[in-house]
Design a protein around this motif. Structure first.
Motif, mmCIF file in Angstrom:
data_model
loop_
_atom_site.group_PDB
_atom_site.id
_atom_site.type_symbol
_atom_site.label_atom_id
_atom_site.label_comp_id
_atom_site.label_asym_id
_atom_site.label_seq_id
_atom_site.Cartn_x
_atom_site.Cartn_y
_atom_site.Cartn_z
ATOM 1 N N ARG A 277 0.808 -1.217 0.000
ATOM 2 C CA ARG A 277 0.000 0.000 0.000
ATOM 3 C C ARG A 277 0.842 1.269 0.000
ATOM 4 N NH1 ARG A 277 -3.270 -3.165 4.018
ATOM 5 N NH2 ARG A 277 -5.108 -3.838 2.865
ATOM 6 N N CYS A 278 2.143 1.126 0.095
ATOM 7 C CA CYS A 278 2.995 2.297 0.286
ATOM 8 C C CYS A 278 3.284 3.032 -1.023
ATOM 9 C CB CYS A 278 4.317 1.889 0.941
ATOM 10 S SG CYS A 278 5.388 3.302 1.322
ATOM 11 N N PRO A 279 3.076 4.337 -1.069
ATOM 12 C CA PRO A 279 3.397 5.102 -2.283
ATOM 13 C C PRO A 279 4.895 5.299 -2.477
ATOM 14 C CG PRO A 279 2.653 6.586 -0.551
ATOM 15 C CD PRO A 279 2.463 5.189 -0.023
ATOM 16 N N TRP A 280 5.697 4.993 -1.456
ATOM 17 C CA TRP A 280 7.146 5.208 -1.528
ATOM 18 C C TRP A 280 7.930 3.933 -1.824
ATOM 19 C CZ3 TRP A 280 7.817 8.081 3.802
ATOM 20 C CH2 TRP A 280 7.070 9.271 3.782
ATOM 21 N N LYS A 281 7.284 2.800 -1.954
ATOM 22 C CA LYS A 281 7.990 1.517 -1.966
ATOM 23 C C LYS A 281 9.029 1.429 -3.076
ATOM 24 C CE LYS A 281 4.267 -0.960 -4.402
ATOM 25 N NZ LYS A 281 3.146 -0.043 -4.174
ATOM 26 N N ARG A 282 10.115 0.744 -2.738
ATOM 27 C CA ARG A 282 11.202 0.484 -3.679
ATOM 28 C C ARG A 282 11.723 -0.914 -3.392
ATOM 29 N NH1 ARG A 282 15.931 2.630 -0.661
ATOM 30 N NH2 ARG A 282 15.159 3.753 1.174
ATOM 31 N N SER A 283 12.721 -1.353 -4.112
ATOM 32 C CA SER A 283 13.165 -2.743 -3.991
ATOM 33 C C SER A 283 13.633 -3.085 -2.580
ATOM 34 C CB SER A 283 14.288 -3.021 -5.000
ATOM 35 O OG SER A 283 15.387 -2.144 -4.764
ATOM 36 N N ARG A 284 14.288 -2.148 -1.891
ATOM 37 C CA ARG A 284 14.780 -2.420 -0.531
ATOM 38 C C ARG A 284 13.635 -2.747 0.431
ATOM 39 N NH1 ARG A 284 19.418 -1.212 2.583
ATOM 40 N NH2 ARG A 284 19.300 -2.684 4.302
ATOM 41 N N CYS A 285 12.443 -2.268 0.122
ATOM 42 C CA CYS A 285 11.294 -2.445 1.011
ATOM 43 C C CYS A 285 10.771 -3.878 1.018
ATOM 44 C CB CYS A 285 10.180 -1.479 0.625
ATOM 45 S SG CYS A 285 10.679 0.261 0.708
ATOM 46 N N ARG A 286 11.332 -4.727 0.152
ATOM 47 C CA ARG A 286 10.968 -6.146 0.227
ATOM 48 C C ARG A 286 11.609 -6.824 1.434
ATOM 49 N NH1 ARG A 286 8.754 -8.734 -4.207
ATOM 50 N NH2 ARG A 286 8.205 -7.338 -5.921
ATOM 51 N N GLU A 287 12.426 -6.079 2.153
ATOM 52 C CA GLU A 287 12.991 -6.528 3.431
ATOM 53 C C GLU A 287 12.375 -5.670 4.538
ATOM 54 O OE1 GLU A 287 17.302 -6.497 5.771
ATOM 55 O OE2 GLU A 287 17.193 -6.064 3.612
ATOM 56 N N ASN A 288 11.886 -6.317 5.588
ATOM 57 C CA ASN A 288 11.231 -5.583 6.667
ATOM 58 C C ASN A 288 12.225 -4.655 7.363
ATOM 59 O OD1 ASN A 288 9.014 -4.920 8.258
ATOM 60 N ND2 ASN A 288 9.517 -6.430 9.811
ATOM 61 N N PRO A 289 11.946 -3.366 7.447
ATOM 62 C CA PRO A 289 12.920 -2.433 8.024
ATOM 63 C C PRO A 289 12.965 -2.509 9.544
ATOM 64 C CG PRO A 289 10.931 -1.261 7.442
ATOM 65 C CD PRO A 289 10.742 -2.668 6.960
ATOM 66 N N PRO A 290 14.103 -2.156 10.139
ATOM 67 C CA PRO A 290 14.176 -2.018 11.595
ATOM 68 C C PRO A 290 13.546 -0.692 12.015
ATOM 69 C CG PRO A 290 16.289 -1.467 10.632
ATOM 70 C CD PRO A 290 15.403 -1.916 9.488
ATOM 71 N N PHE A 291 13.565 -0.451 13.314
ATOM 72 C CA PHE A 291 13.016 0.777 13.875
ATOM 73 C C PHE A 291 14.148 1.791 13.968
ATOM 74 C CE2 PHE A 291 9.856 2.244 17.371
ATOM 75 C CZ PHE A 291 9.047 2.823 16.411
ATOM 76 N N PHE A 292 14.186 2.734 13.018
ATOM 77 C CA PHE A 292 15.309 3.659 12.923
ATOM 78 C C PHE A 292 15.126 4.867 13.848
ATOM 79 C CE2 PHE A 292 15.381 1.775 8.587
ATOM 80 C CZ PHE A 292 16.688 1.284 8.602
ATOM 81 N N PRO A 293 16.152 5.236 14.631
ATOM 82 C CA PRO A 293 16.120 6.524 15.337
ATOM 83 C C PRO A 293 16.363 7.651 14.345
ATOM 84 C CG PRO A 293 18.211 5.405 15.746
ATOM 85 C CD PRO A 293 17.369 4.456 14.934
ATOM 86 N N VAL A 294 15.610 8.736 14.476
ATOM 87 C CA VAL A 294 15.737 9.832 13.523
ATOM 88 C C VAL A 294 15.935 11.180 14.225
ATOM 89 C CG1 VAL A 294 14.490 8.742 11.631
ATOM 90 C CG2 VAL A 294 13.209 9.971 13.374
ATOM 91 N N GLY A 295 16.416 11.151 15.453
ATOM 92 C CA GLY A 295 16.709 12.387 16.169
ATOM 93 C C GLY A 295 15.579 12.836 17.059
ATOM 94 N N ASP A 296 15.925 13.562 18.134
ATOM 95 C CA ASP A 296 14.946 14.100 19.086
ATOM 96 C C ASP A 296 14.056 13.017 19.685
ATOM 97 O OD1 ASP A 296 15.859 16.719 18.667
ATOM 98 O OD2 ASP A 296 14.531 16.978 16.935
ATOM 99 N N GLY A 297 14.597 11.813 19.828
ATOM 100 C CA GLY A 297 13.839 10.728 20.431
ATOM 101 C C GLY A 297 12.849 10.056 19.511
#
Length: 307
Positions: A277-297
């Protein structure tokens, strides 16, 4: 106060109902979980409280002031429920016993957990009801639930949860089934709980905006975003979070396919659970992503914010 670490829940051979959830609730902090029905929000609360059926397999840790609640015996956990954690179930107050007066039900946990007499518990129950400005609280305590509106019953359930003075309150869909006026009454009730930490489940983003300090977004049993309330409503990062906000009336009801409730058959095995359902999907998204820290908690489960 409460630290949930990599908590997962599975029922029998089915897929995980809750998958690798990690979040924290500080002293007097208000944390709200949002997401569609079936995303695992309510199951998470019940897992922490050890209130799931025997078929449930729970892993991870739920640390309350350093004690892992998932390792406690039923007797020890029964003492935690009430003394340390209060629980308000969903159902617009319909969980109240129709055969017992409101005051007795609000005060009953005090008789069980604090060994108060019926008279003492009733006095404390009236005091708890008075915190929420019902009016004529002594009379209300003698009434039966069917004489109260849905909003009043829900506020009475919240009063039951706070009567014992537990420092942490769990609330499951406290505005479900209520109209706008009654929702405002429940919002006001939560605003009065300044001295309690709250972990609340809701699908009502307007309620979350009024009550939350921190927000956790769940999709298909996974936590996909963690941030402050201000950050969520100003600039949500995950595409699912963005779709939820876009679907609000003031944002034009832009309910796209990305906002559809999660279905197991819509997911690609091993991929990000939002992949189809994601409008941003690309080939890397066929792997489940981890929970990334992105600053400010903040954290987000999306490859667009990681490497």
């Amino acid at each position: 106060m409460l630290d949930i670490e990599h908590l997962s829940v599975r029922f029998g051979g089915a897929s995980e109902a809750v998958s690798d959830i990690s979040l924290s609730v500080g002293e007097k902090e208000k944390v709200v979980l949002v997401g569609e029905t079936g995303s695992g929000k309510s199951v998470l609360l019940l897992a922490i409280l050890q209130m799931l059926p025997a078929s449930a397999s729970v892993s991870g840790r739920a640390l309350l002031d350093g004690t892992d609640l998932l390792t406690l015996s039923p007797k020890e956990m029964n003492r935690v429920r009430g003394e340390r954690i209060s629980y308000v179930p969903q159902g617009s107050g319909n969980g109240m016993n129709p055969l017992l007066p409101v005051g007795y039900q609000v005060g009953e946990p005090l008789m069980i957990h604090q060994n108060l007499s019926k008279k003492e518990a009733l006095a404390r129950a009236v005091a708890a009801l008075r915190r929420f400005d019902f009016g004529q609280e002594e009379k209300l305590a003698r009434q039966y639930p069917h004489t109260l509106s849905g909003g009043m019953r829900q506020r009475a359930m919240i009063a039951m949860g706070v009567a014992q003075g537990a420092p942490l309150l769990f609330a499951d869909e406290p505005t479900k089934g209520l109209d706008g006026h009654r929702i405002e009454l429940v919002v006001d009730a939560f605003r009065r709980l300044e001295d309690q930490a709250i972990l609340c489940v809701t699908h009502d983003l307007r309620f979350a905006q009024e009550v939350a300090q921190q927000m956790a977004v769940l999709y298909a049993s996974q936590q996909v975003e963690w941030c402050s309330k201000e950050a969520f409503f100003r600039e949500p990062l995950h595409p699912y979070s963005q779709a939820m906000l876009a679907a609000l009336p003031e944002n034009g009801l832009q309910a796209e396919t990305g906002f559809a409730p999660p279905r197991e058959d819509s997911q690609l095995a091993g991929a990000c659970r939002y992949y189809r359902r994601c409008p941003w999907k690309r080939s890397r998204c066929r792997e489940n992503p981890p929970f990334f820290p992105v600053g400010d908690g903040r954290k987000v489960r999306c490859w667009n914010y990681g490497s």
